[in-house]
Motif scaffolding. Structure first.
Motif, PDB file in Angstrom:
ATOM      1  N   TYR A 261     -14.124  -2.749   8.221  1.00 50.86           N
ATOM      2  CA  TYR A 261     -13.577  -2.397   9.524  1.00 50.86           C
ATOM      3  C   TYR A 261     -12.561  -1.272   9.345  1.00 50.86           C
ATOM      4  N   TYR A 262     -12.707  -0.230  10.125  1.00 45.93           N
ATOM      5  CA  TYR A 262     -11.848   0.942   9.986  1.00 45.93           C
ATOM      6  C   TYR A 262     -10.800   1.004  11.089  1.00 45.93           C
ATOM      7  N   THR A 263      -9.605   1.420  10.700  1.00 47.68           N
ATOM      8  CA  THR A 263      -8.485   1.584  11.616  1.00 47.68           C
ATOM      9  C   THR A 263      -7.934   2.990  11.459  1.00 47.68           C
ATOM     10  N   THR A 264      -7.632   3.630  12.564  1.00 47.79           N
ATOM     11  CA  THR A 264      -6.973   4.936  12.545  1.00 47.79           C
ATOM     12  C   THR A 264      -5.475   4.699  12.683  1.00 47.79           C
ATOM     13  N   VAL A 265      -4.688   5.310  11.811  1.00 48.39           N
ATOM     14  CA  VAL A 265      -3.235   5.130  11.803  1.00 48.39           C
ATOM     15  C   VAL A 265      -2.574   6.480  12.066  1.00 48.39           C
ATOM     16  N   ASP A 266      -1.801   6.545  13.137  1.00 48.07           N
ATOM     17  CA  ASP A 266      -1.076   7.768  13.498  1.00 48.07           C
ATOM     18  C   ASP A 266       0.414   7.457  13.601  1.00 48.07           C
ATOM     19  N   GLY A 267       1.221   8.509  13.634  1.00 53.05           N
ATOM     20  CA  GLY A 267       2.659   8.328  13.756  1.00 53.05           C
ATOM     21  C   GLY A 267       3.336   8.271  12.406  1.00 53.05           C
ATOM     22  N   ALA A 268       4.616   7.929  12.425  1.00 55.29           N
ATOM     23  CA  ALA A 268       5.394   7.883  11.187  1.00 55.29           C
ATOM     24  C   ALA A 268       6.596   6.964  11.366  1.00 55.29           C
ATOM     25  N   ILE A 269       7.027   6.405  10.263  1.00 53.64           N
ATOM     26  CA  ILE A 269       8.269   5.638  10.213  1.00 53.64           C
ATOM     27  C   ILE A 269       9.238   6.461   9.375  1.00 53.64           C
ATOM     28  N   ARG A 270      10.288   6.957  10.026  1.00 51.32           N
ATOM     29  CA  ARG A 270      11.264   7.824   9.357  1.00 51.32           C
ATOM     30  C   ARG A 270      12.150   7.031   8.399  1.00 51.32           C
ATOM     31  N   ILE A 271      12.578   7.687   7.343  1.00 53.71           N
ATOM     32  CA  ILE A 271      13.461   7.081   6.346  1.00 53.71           C
ATOM     33  C   ILE A 271      14.773   7.858   6.363  1.00 53.71           C
ATOM     34  N   GLU A 272      15.876   7.151   6.628  1.00 54.39           N
ATOM     35  CA  GLU A 272      17.207   7.775   6.659  1.00 54.39           C
ATOM     36  C   GLU A 272      18.134   7.049   5.709  1.00 54.39           C
ATOM     37  N   PRO A 273      18.870   7.683   4.881  1.00 54.98           N
ATOM     38  CA  PRO A 273      18.647   9.069   4.502  1.00 54.98           C
ATOM     39  C   PRO A 273      17.336   9.179   3.725  1.00 54.98           C
ATOM     40  N   PRO A 274      16.756  10.371   3.671  1.00 59.42           N
ATOM     41  CA  PRO A 274      15.506  10.536   2.920  1.00 59.42           C
ATOM     42  C   PRO A 274      15.673  10.092   1.466  1.00 59.42           C
ATOM     43  N   LEU A 275      14.588   9.601   0.900  1.00 58.17           N
ATOM     44  CA  LEU A 275      14.612   9.174  -0.499  1.00 58.17           C
ATOM     45  C   LEU A 275      14.701  10.385  -1.414  1.00 58.17           C
ATOM     46  N   LYS A 276      15.500  10.268  -2.456  1.00 60.07           N
ATOM     47  CA  LYS A 276      15.594  11.332  -3.453  1.00 60.07           C
ATOM     48  C   LYS A 276      14.503  11.133  -4.502  1.00 60.07           C
ATOM     49  N   TRP A 277      14.179  12.203  -5.209  1.00 61.48           N
ATOM     50  CA  TRP A 277      13.112  12.203  -6.210  1.00 61.48           C
ATOM     51  C   TRP A 277      13.214  11.039  -7.189  1.00 61.48           C
ATOM     52  N   ALA A 278      14.384  10.803  -7.711  1.00 65.22           N
ATOM     53  CA  ALA A 278      14.554   9.727  -8.703  1.00 65.22           C
ATOM     54  C   ALA A 278      14.239   8.361  -8.108  1.00 65.22           C
TER      55      ALA A 278
END
Length: 136
Positions: A3-20
């Motif tokens: 069964y296939y589902t289409t996923v749109d949108g986004a969940i924002r991350i604050e503050p953004p994650l750093k590389w490490a």
């Protein structure tokens, strides 16, 4: 098949994650990472330093792992895994999901640090709560 589902949108991350914080995460897509139903949206910025230019990577959001429909069987639990993997960050926004069946629509939102599946209420505008039509 499946069964296939289409996923749109986004969940924002604050503050953004750093590389490490995210470079070894299974939600950061690389050729060797495990496949998950969500992935980190990675932003790249070129920064001038005394030694030359550097690419700074940060993860600012969660999004669906693939374009178009896919088997998102573990979407809710994978969103929760990301929330738990990165304490000290706030997750806001939503993922809008639509399955193959008519009226199979739902969302994933984060409430108080918990990923929640939200299903819509469908109400016919010409009926009262007892199910009787207004013009009867």
């Amino acid at each position: 098949m499946g069964y296939y589902t289409t996923v749109d949108g986004a969940i924002r991350i604050e503050p953004p994650l750093k590389w490490a914080e995210f470079k070894d995460s299974p939600f950061y897509e690389t050729e060797t990472s495990g496949k998950r139903d969500v992935r980190l949206k990675v932003d790249e910025e070129i920064v001038d330093t005394d030694e030359g230019q550097m690419i700074r990577k940060t993860a600012s959001a969660l999004e669906g792992s693939w374009e178009g429909g896919y088997k998102a069987y573990h979407l809710l639990e994978h969103v929760q895994e990301v929330i738990e993997a990165f304490p000290g960050h706030t997750f806001t926004g939503r993922l809008d999901c639509e399955g193959e069946e008519a009226a199979d629509v739902w969302r994933v939102v984060v409430r108080d640090g918990v990923a929640v599946k939200v299903e819509p209420r469908i109400v016919w505008p010409d009926e009262d709560e007892a199910g009787e039509r207004d013009d009867d």
